[in-house]
Design an enzyme around this catalytic site. Sequence first.
Site, PDB file in Angstrom:
ATOM      1  N   HIS A 112      42.368  44.926  38.203  1.00  0.00           N
ATOM      2  CA  HIS A 112      44.216  44.812  39.449  1.00  0.00           C
ATOM      3  C   HIS A 112      44.742  43.781  39.690  1.00  0.00           C
ATOM      4  O   HIS A 112      45.247  43.467  40.641  1.00  0.00           O
ATOM      5  CB  HIS A 112      42.919  45.121  41.414  1.00  0.00           C
ATOM      6  CG  HIS A 112      41.902  45.958  40.721  1.00  0.00           C
ATOM      7  ND1 HIS A 112      40.939  46.000  41.581  1.00  0.00           N
ATOM      8  CD2 HIS A 112      41.761  47.085  40.718  1.00  0.00           C
ATOM      9  CE1 HIS A 112      40.436  47.109  41.622  1.00  0.00           C
ATOM     10  NE2 HIS A 112      40.391  47.744  40.735  1.00  0.00           N
ATOM     11  N   CYS A 120      58.453  41.927  39.294  1.00  0.00           N
ATOM     12  CA  CYS A 120      59.859  42.338  40.195  1.00  0.00           C
ATOM     13  C   CYS A 120      59.914  43.602  41.044  1.00  0.00           C
ATOM     14  O   CYS A 120      59.730  44.641  39.796  1.00  0.00           O
ATOM     15  CB  CYS A 120      60.890  42.027  38.955  1.00  0.00           C
ATOM     16  SG  CYS A 120      62.635  42.899  39.940  1.00  0.00           S
TER      17      CYS A 120
HETATM   18  C1  BV8 Z   1      44.066  54.858  41.599  1.00  0.00           C
HETATM   19  C2  BV8 Z   1      44.353  44.866  44.650  1.00  0.00           C
HETATM   20  C3  BV8 Z   1      45.247  56.962  40.580  1.00  0.00           C
HETATM   21  C4  BV8 Z   1      45.014  44.586  45.610  1.00  0.00           C
HETATM   22  C5  BV8 Z   1      42.137  46.838  44.683  1.00  0.00           C
HETATM   23  C6  BV8 Z   1      39.240  59.396  47.137  1.00  0.00           C
HETATM   24  C7  BV8 Z   1      37.518  58.736  46.242  1.00  0.00           C
HETATM   25  C8  BV8 Z   1      37.891  58.472  45.109  1.00  0.00           C
HETATM   26  C9  BV8 Z   1      38.868  57.979  44.716  1.00  0.00           C
HETATM   27  C10 BV8 Z   1      39.529  57.510  46.320  1.00  0.00           C
HETATM   28  C11 BV8 Z   1      39.682  58.503  46.893  1.00  0.00           C
HETATM   29  N1  BV8 Z   1      40.858  58.427  47.634  1.00  0.00           N
HETATM   30  C12 BV8 Z   1      41.757  57.392  47.256  1.00  0.00           C
HETATM   31  C13 BV8 Z   1      41.188  57.025  45.956  1.00  0.00           C
HETATM   32  C14 BV8 Z   1      41.512  55.908  45.103  1.00  0.00           C
HETATM   33  C15 BV8 Z   1      41.581  54.769  45.848  1.00  0.00           C
HETATM   34  C16 BV8 Z   1      39.896  54.485  45.754  1.00  0.00           C
HETATM   35  O1  BV8 Z   1      39.381  54.139  45.177  1.00  0.00           O
HETATM   36  N2  BV8 Z   1      39.567  54.401  47.586  1.00  0.00           N
HETATM   37  C17 BV8 Z   1      38.414  53.955  47.879  1.00  0.00           C
HETATM   38  C18 BV8 Z   1      38.544  52.693  49.030  1.00  0.00           C
HETATM   39  C19 BV8 Z   1      37.668  55.576  48.458  1.00  0.00           C
HETATM   40  N3  BV8 Z   1      41.335  53.726  44.408  1.00  0.00           N
HETATM   41  C20 BV8 Z   1      43.073  54.144  44.319  1.00  0.00           C
HETATM   42  O2  BV8 Z   1      43.872  53.889  44.929  1.00  0.00           O
HETATM   43  C21 BV8 Z   1      43.562  52.904  42.705  1.00  0.00           C
HETATM   44  N4  BV8 Z   1      43.943  53.428  41.988  1.00  0.00           N
HETATM   45  O3  BV8 Z   1      42.907  55.289  41.794  1.00  0.00           O
HETATM   46  O4  BV8 Z   1      45.165  55.474  40.883  1.00  0.00           O
HETATM   47  C22 BV8 Z   1      44.938  57.739  41.972  1.00  0.00           C
HETATM   48  C23 BV8 Z   1      45.712  57.219  43.546  1.00  0.00           C
HETATM   49  C24 BV8 Z   1      46.648  57.809  43.981  1.00  0.00           C
HETATM   50  C25 BV8 Z   1      45.511  58.847  44.612  1.00  0.00           C
HETATM   51  C26 BV8 Z   1      44.092  59.204  43.582  1.00  0.00           C
HETATM   52  C27 BV8 Z   1      43.901  58.559  42.100  1.00  0.00           C
HETATM   53  C28 BV8 Z   1      43.451  51.476  42.785  1.00  0.00           C
HETATM   54  C29 BV8 Z   1      42.272  50.111  43.399  1.00  0.00           C
HETATM   55  C30 BV8 Z   1      43.108  49.370  43.181  1.00  0.00           C
HETATM   56  C31 BV8 Z   1      42.237  48.406  45.047  1.00  0.00           C
HETATM   57  N5  BV8 Z   1      43.137  47.227  44.626  1.00  0.00           N
HETATM   58  N6  BV8 Z   1      42.799  44.718  45.108  1.00  0.00           N
HETATM   59  C32 BV8 Z   1      44.412  43.184  46.481  1.00  0.00           C
HETATM   60  O5  BV8 Z   1      43.374  42.750  46.349  1.00  0.00           O
HETATM   61  O6  BV8 Z   1      45.202  42.755  47.195  1.00  0.00           O
HETATM   62  S1  BV8 Z   1      40.881  47.068  45.537  1.00  0.00           S
HETATM   63  C33 BV8 Z   1      39.945  46.179  45.898  1.00  0.00           C
HETATM   64  O7  BV8 Z   1      38.402  46.262  46.951  1.00  0.00           O
HETATM   65  C34 BV8 Z   1      40.057  44.641  45.925  1.00  0.00           C
HETATM   66  O8  BV8 Z   1      40.201  44.691  43.841  1.00  0.00           O
HETATM   67  C35 BV8 Z   1      38.345  44.464  45.353  1.00  0.00           C
HETATM   68  O9  BV8 Z   1      37.629  43.379  43.635  1.00  0.00           O
HETATM   69  C36 BV8 Z   1      38.446  46.167  45.250  1.00  0.00           C
HETATM   70  C37 BV8 Z   1      36.661  46.613  45.415  1.00  0.00           C
HETATM   71  O10 BV8 Z   1      35.614  46.075  46.555  1.00  0.00           O
HETATM   72  P1  BV8 Z   1      34.611  44.651  45.882  1.00  0.00           P
HETATM   73  O11 BV8 Z   1      34.700  44.084  44.389  1.00  0.00           O
HETATM   74  O12 BV8 Z   1      33.268  45.956  45.467  1.00  0.00           O
HETATM   75  O13 BV8 Z   1      34.407  44.560  47.447  1.00  0.00           O
HETATM   76  P2  BV8 Z   1      33.926  44.836  48.389  1.00  0.00           P
HETATM   77  O14 BV8 Z   1      34.418  43.245  49.759  1.00  0.00           O
HETATM   78  O15 BV8 Z   1      34.186  45.947  48.891  1.00  0.00           O
HETATM   79  O16 BV8 Z   1      32.388  44.274  48.094  1.00  0.00           O
HETATM   80  C38 BV8 Z   1      31.836  43.084  47.731  1.00  0.00           C
HETATM   81  C39 BV8 Z   1      29.858  42.526  47.742  1.00  0.00           C
HETATM   82  O17 BV8 Z   1      29.109  42.086  46.975  1.00  0.00           O
HETATM   83  C40 BV8 Z   1      29.549  44.226  48.498  1.00  0.00           C
HETATM   84  O18 BV8 Z   1      28.378  44.958  48.116  1.00  0.00           O
HETATM   85  C41 BV8 Z   1      28.400  42.756  49.410  1.00  0.00           C
HETATM   86  O19 BV8 Z   1      26.884  43.404  49.613  1.00  0.00           O
HETATM   87  C42 BV8 Z   1      28.387  41.964  47.613  1.00  0.00           C
HETATM   88  N7  BV8 Z   1      28.639  40.466  47.859  1.00  0.00           N
HETATM   89  C43 BV8 Z   1      28.218  39.999  49.226  1.00  0.00           C
HETATM   90  N8  BV8 Z   1      28.003  38.390  48.932  1.00  0.00           N
HETATM   91  C44 BV8 Z   1      27.788  38.701  47.529  1.00  0.00           C
HETATM   92  C45 BV8 Z   1      27.752  39.833  47.043  1.00  0.00           C
HETATM   93  N9  BV8 Z   1      26.864  39.817  46.229  1.00  0.00           N
HETATM   94  C46 BV8 Z   1      26.657  38.792  44.924  1.00  0.00           C
HETATM   95  N10 BV8 Z   1      26.736  38.169  45.758  1.00  0.00           N
HETATM   96  C47 BV8 Z   1      26.779  37.184  46.631  1.00  0.00           C
HETATM   97  N11 BV8 Z   1      26.882  36.156  46.836  1.00  0.00           N
END
Ligand code: BV8
Length: 241
Positions: A112, A120
């Site tokens: 990501h 740019c």
């Molecule tokens: C794409 C950069 C083609 C920016 C980020 C419907 C179904 C499926 C997919 C989609 C859908 N609708 C849209 C989509 C696609 C979408 C998507 O997946 N949406 C989700 C929300 C449903 N994906 C995209 O758009 C991707 N591109 O698919 O292109 C396309 C295009 C259009 C339409 C369809 C397809 C691009 C995704 C990238 C987005 N950019 N980051 C920025 O950072 O500013 S994503 C962002 O979320 C971060 O990178 C982050 O890392 C990532 C994932 O989250 P996690 O890392 O898992 O973090 P989270 O907070 O969620 O969880 C933390 C976990 O840690 C928890 O489980 C917690 O319990 C645990 N934890 C907490 N403490 C600890 C721990 N674990 C261990 N130790 C600890 N101490």
Amino acid sequence: MNISVQDVSSIMVLTGAGISAESGVPTFRGEDGLWRQYRAEELATPRAFYRDPKLVWEWYDWRRGLIGGCQPNQAHRTLVEIEARFEDFVLVTQNVDGLHSLAGSRKIVELHGNIWRMRCTQMCRPSWEDRSAVLRALPPRCPSCGEMARPDVVWFGEVLPGEAIETADTAARRCQLMLVIGTSALVQPAASIPLLALQSGATVVEFNPQPTPLSDHVDITVREPAAESLPRWWARWLVES
Ligand code: BV8
């Protein structure tokens, strides 16, 4: 573990925001993942940026200022040890905080992007690194053409860098062991990478205090924070192998 260190010639790691939680970096979906009244999905999009570039840059500025004071934790450092132990190793991260490279990891695939890089908006030149924790003027300008600069990250609705996702997919199909650390497994296509490893017969271990959509499919779940559980797991696996 039904697989010993000697059985593993190829190992892959997938990390998410949770691995940086104990370094003080807010996760995306944890209670501290909010910023003012916004959710990450509302700001990490091209639409939000072009509608209000200054607001989105304020969010990134706030995150850069916060992350700039964070240090890698024991989980990041344990991955450096594991990388040194296996020739065929790749660390695929969803994180943009740069803490893996700060810890000393080298074989990193940033799915990501990286919050310390800018590019740019007119793509007139390659992306460039900017480590200033807080930017003077928002939105920053491209030093070459003067157009607006944007964070060099992948927003929701944007496709991932082709080479990054290809490397991750190939590694997932090749590895005998995959560690999945600190991800809610909600964001695609990253969340599907462990399924590729499972389909190819790899052993998958999930380190997460909370259950995720992956939990029922993986071989082992370690329901504890990674900074303590990963180094302990690694030490025990070395001794048992
Ligand atoms: C794409 C950069 C083609 C920016 C980020 C419907 C179904 C499926 C997919 C989609 C859908 N609708 C849209 C989509 C696609 C979408 C998507 O997946 N949406 C989700 C929300 C449903 N994906 C995209 O758009 C991707 N591109 O698919 O292109 C396309 C295009 C259009 C339409 C369809 C397809 C691009 C995704 C990238 C987005 N950019 N980051 C920025 O950072 O500013 S994503 C962002 O979320 C971060 O990178 C982050 O890392 C990532 C994932 O989250 P996690 O890392 O898992 O973090 P989270 O907070 O969620 O969880 C933390 C976990 O840690 C928890 O489980 C917690 O319990 C645990 N934890 C907490 N403490 C600890 C721990 N674990 C261990 N130790 C600890 N101490």
